[in-house]
Design an enzyme around this catalytic site. Structure first.
Site, PDB file in Angstrom:
ATOM      1  N   SER A 118      15.031  19.964 -15.580  1.00 26.74           N
ATOM      2  CA  SER A 118      13.891  20.877 -15.570  1.00 26.74           C
ATOM      3  C   SER A 118      14.345  22.208 -16.139  1.00 26.74           C
ATOM      4  O   SER A 118      15.431  22.698 -15.818  1.00 26.74           O
ATOM      5  CB  SER A 118      13.358  21.070 -14.146  1.00 26.74           C
ATOM      6  OG  SER A 118      12.462  22.168 -14.074  1.00 26.74           O
TER       7      SER A 118
ATOM      8  N   HIS B 216       0.832  -1.219   0.000  1.00 26.12           N
ATOM      9  CA  HIS B 216       0.000   0.000   0.000  1.00 26.12           C
ATOM     10  C   HIS B 216       0.863   1.265   0.000  1.00 26.12           C
ATOM     11  O   HIS B 216       0.415   2.336   0.406  1.00 26.12           O
ATOM     12  CB  HIS B 216      -0.958   0.026   1.204  1.00 26.12           C
ATOM     13  CG  HIS B 216      -1.637  -1.279   1.453  1.00 26.12           C
ATOM     14  ND1 HIS B 216      -2.734  -1.699   0.739  1.00 26.12           N
ATOM     15  CD2 HIS B 216      -1.342  -2.284   2.310  1.00 26.12           C
ATOM     16  CE1 HIS B 216      -3.106  -2.896   1.153  1.00 26.12           C
ATOM     17  NE2 HIS B 216      -2.264  -3.284   2.100  1.00 26.12           N
TER      18      HIS B 216
END
Length: 476
Positions: A281, A151
Site C-alpha cells: 500500500s 455462508h
C-alpha cells in the site's frame, strides 16, 4: 515518450506466447500460408499454376511490408485486398493466381480459427499448469486441518488439501470443455461469396468432386481434419461463442479460487507471493494486499462479460453475411484469449508461491471447537447412560452463555469448561482431549483428497506431459 494507447493486456499481463498468436506477424503470415495452400491445392487439381509461382510465394511468407499494406488499404479501403497486392508485389510471378477463386473470409475466417486453435493450446498448457500446481498443493496439505465455512460462517473442519480439490475439480471441468471445443474446430474452407462454392465450380468447369477436394486438401495442409460442412460467406459465429464460453468457464473457476484466497488472506491463513521489495500500500506500509488474486478476479470479470459479447454477435448475423461482426471480433476474440492467458499465469504463480499458516488455522478451529465438539460430547455422554434431551438442553444453555461472553464481552469461549464442570456429562481432562482430537472432525477429507488426485487430477496430467511447465513470469 509513449503517446499512443497500448492494451494493458500486452504491456502488463498476457504472456509473449499468447501475444504472438494474435500479433500481426502471425495473422498475416497465416494469410499467406492459406494463399499458398489454396494455390497448391488448385494446382494439384489441374489448374494452370506452376511450381515456380508457389516457390516464389513460399519465399515471402514472413517478409511483410506493413507500410506498403497500409498505403494500399488507405487507397482501397479493404484490408484483404491491400495484403493481396502487397503479397503480389513481393511475388510478381505468382501475383495473377494469388487469392484465385476466394473471398476475403477465406483468409480472414480461416485465420481466426487457426488463431483460436493455437490460442486454446496455449490456454490448455497454462490450465494444466494450474492443475499441476493445485495437485501438488492438495497432496502436500491433504492432512492439514482448517475450519470450513458455509455462508462464511464457521462450520465443521476440513483440510487445506480437500478445499484445494474443490478448486481443482472446477479447472478439470474446464479442461474437459476445452478439449471438446478444440477437437470440434473446423476451418471455414473455401466456399466463396455466399457459401455455395460457385466460383470454384466455375474454375473446375462444373466438377463438384474437385470443389470438395480443394477444401479437403486445404484442411490437410493447415492441420485440420475437416472444413465446416455448410456456411454462408462466414463460418457460424456460434463457434466464437462456444470458444469464448470455454474461456469464461476458466474465468469463473479462477475468480472463485482467487476470491476464496482473498478471504483466507483476510483471516491470515494464506498469503499469496510477496516479493522482498514489493509495496502493499502506498499509504499503509504494513499491508500485504492480495493484489494478484484481485487481478485474477478483475480480469475474469472482463472475460465473463466478453463471452456475452460473442453471444450477441452470433445472434445478430443476417442471412449469409453481414459486417457488423468484424470490428467487434477483432477486439473481442484476441482480448478474451489474452486476458484468460494472464489469469491462468497469475493463478499458477499464486498457488506455487503462496504460503499457508497452519498455526493460525489451528487457532481458528480451537476458537470454534467448543461448539463443533458439543455434538460429539453429547453422543459420548448418552452412550454412557445420559438423558439425551436433558443434556441437549444443558448444551444449548451453556452455548448461549458462551456465545454472549465472546460477542458481548470479547472474552474466550468457555463452553468446554462449563461442560467439564457439569457432572452429568462425566467428562475428565483426559477424556475431553480424546473427544477434541482434530482428526475426528475432518471426516473423510484426507481420503477424499487422495482418491480425487489419483482418479482425476493425475490422469489429466499424465495424458498431457508435453504441455506442462510452459508458464511465464508475471510482469506486474
Amino acid at each position: 515518450m509513449k503517446d499512443t494507447y497500448e492494451s494493458p493486456l500486452c504491456s502488463r499481463y498476457a504472456t509473449k506466447r499468447m501475444q504472438y498468436i494474435f500479433s500481426p506477424d502471425f495473422k498475416f503470415s497465416t494469410w499467406r500460408k492459406l494463399w499458398i495452400a489454396l494455390a497448391e491445392s488448385e494446382k494439384e487439381l489441374g489448374l494452370n499454376i506452376t511450381d515456380e509461382q508457389i516457390a516464389e510465394m513460399r519465399e515471402h511468407v514472413y517478409d511483410i511490408d506493413y507500410a506498403k499494406a497500409a498505403e494500399y488499404e488507405k487507397k482501397l479501403r479493404h484490408d484483404v485486398m491491400a495484403h493481396v497486392h502487397t503479397f503480389g508485389d513481393a511475388c510478381p510471378k505468382a501475383k495473377p493466381i494469388i487469392h484465385l477463386g476466394a473471398t476475403s473470409c477465406y483468409v480472414g475466417d480461416n485465420t481466426d480459427v487457426i488463431q483460436m486453435r493455437d490460442g486454446l493450446l496455449q490456454i490448455k498448457s497454462l490450465l494444466l499448469g494450474v492443475i499441476s500446481a493445485l495437485t501438488d498443493f492438495a497432496e502436500e496439505h491433504k492432512n492439514v486441518p482448517t475450519l470450513a465455512y458455509t455462508h462464511f460462517q464457521a462450520a465443521q473442519p476440513t483440510t487445506v488439501g480437500k478445499r484445494a480439490t474443490l478448486w481443482l475439480q472446477d479447472f478439470l471441468m474446464d479442461l474437459s470443455r476445452l478439449d471438446y471445443e478444440a477437437a470440434s474446430l473446423k476451418l471455414l474452407g473455401c466456399k466463396g461469396t455466399t457459401g455455395t462454392g460457385a466460383s470454384f465450380l466455375e474454375l473446375f468447369h462444373g466438377d463438384t468432386d474437385k470443389v470438395k477436394a480443394v477444401e479437403k486438401k486445404i484442411a490437410d495442409k493447415m492441420g485440420f481434419e475437416a472444413c465446416m460442412p455448410v456456411s454462408g460467406q462466414t463460418y457460424s459465429r456460434k463457434v466464437d461463442s462456444y470458444v469464448l464460453n470455454v474461456l469464461a468457464g476458466i474465468a469463473q473457476s479462477a475468480s472463485k479460487m482467487a476470491t476464496d484466497i482473498r478471504l483466507l488472506a483476510h483471516m491470515k491463513e494464506f498469503d499469496e507471493p510477496f516479493e522482498a521489495n514489493q509495496i502493499g500500500s502506498s499509504a499503509m506500509a504494513y499491508k500485504r494486499n492480495p493484489m494478484r488474486c484481485e487481478r485474477i478476479v478483475s480480469l475474469s470479470r472482463y472475460v465473463l462479460n466478453d463471452a456475452k459479447n460473442a453471444a450477441d454477435t452470433a445472434a445478430s448475423q443476417w442471412l449469409e453475411r453481414t459486417l457488423d461482426d468484424s470490428a467487434n471480433r477483432r477486439i473481442a476474440i484476441p482480448e478474451a484469449f489474452l486476458a484468460t492467458d494472464a489469469i491462468l499465469n497469475i493463478a499458477i504463480n499464486v498457488i506455487k508461491g503462496g504460503r499457508i499458516y497452519p498455526k493460525v488455522m489451528e487457532k481458528h478451529i480451537k476458537e470454534e471447537l467448543p461448539f463443533i465438539a458439543s455434538e460429539n460430547i453429547l453422543m459420548d455422554a448418552v452412550s454412557r447412560g445420559g438423558d439425551r434431551q436433558e443434556l441437549h438442553e444443558a448444551i444449548r444453555q451453556y452455548s448461549q452463555k458462551a456465545a454472549a461472553k465472546v460477542k458481548l464481552e470479547g472474552g474466550d469461549n468457555d463452553l468446554l469448561e462449563s461442560l467439564l464442570s457439569d457432572e452429568r456429562f462425566g467428562l475428565t481432562e483426559e477424556s475431553l482431549k480424546t473427544v477434541l482430537d482434530l482428526n475426528k472432525f475432518v471426516g473423510c477429507a484426507p481420503l477424499q483428497t487422495e482418491e480425487f488426485l489419483r482418479d482425476f487430477a493425475r490422469p489429466a496430467l499424465t495424458n498431457n506431459p508435453d504441455l506442462i511447465g510452459r508458464e511465464d513470469e508475471i510482469t506486474v
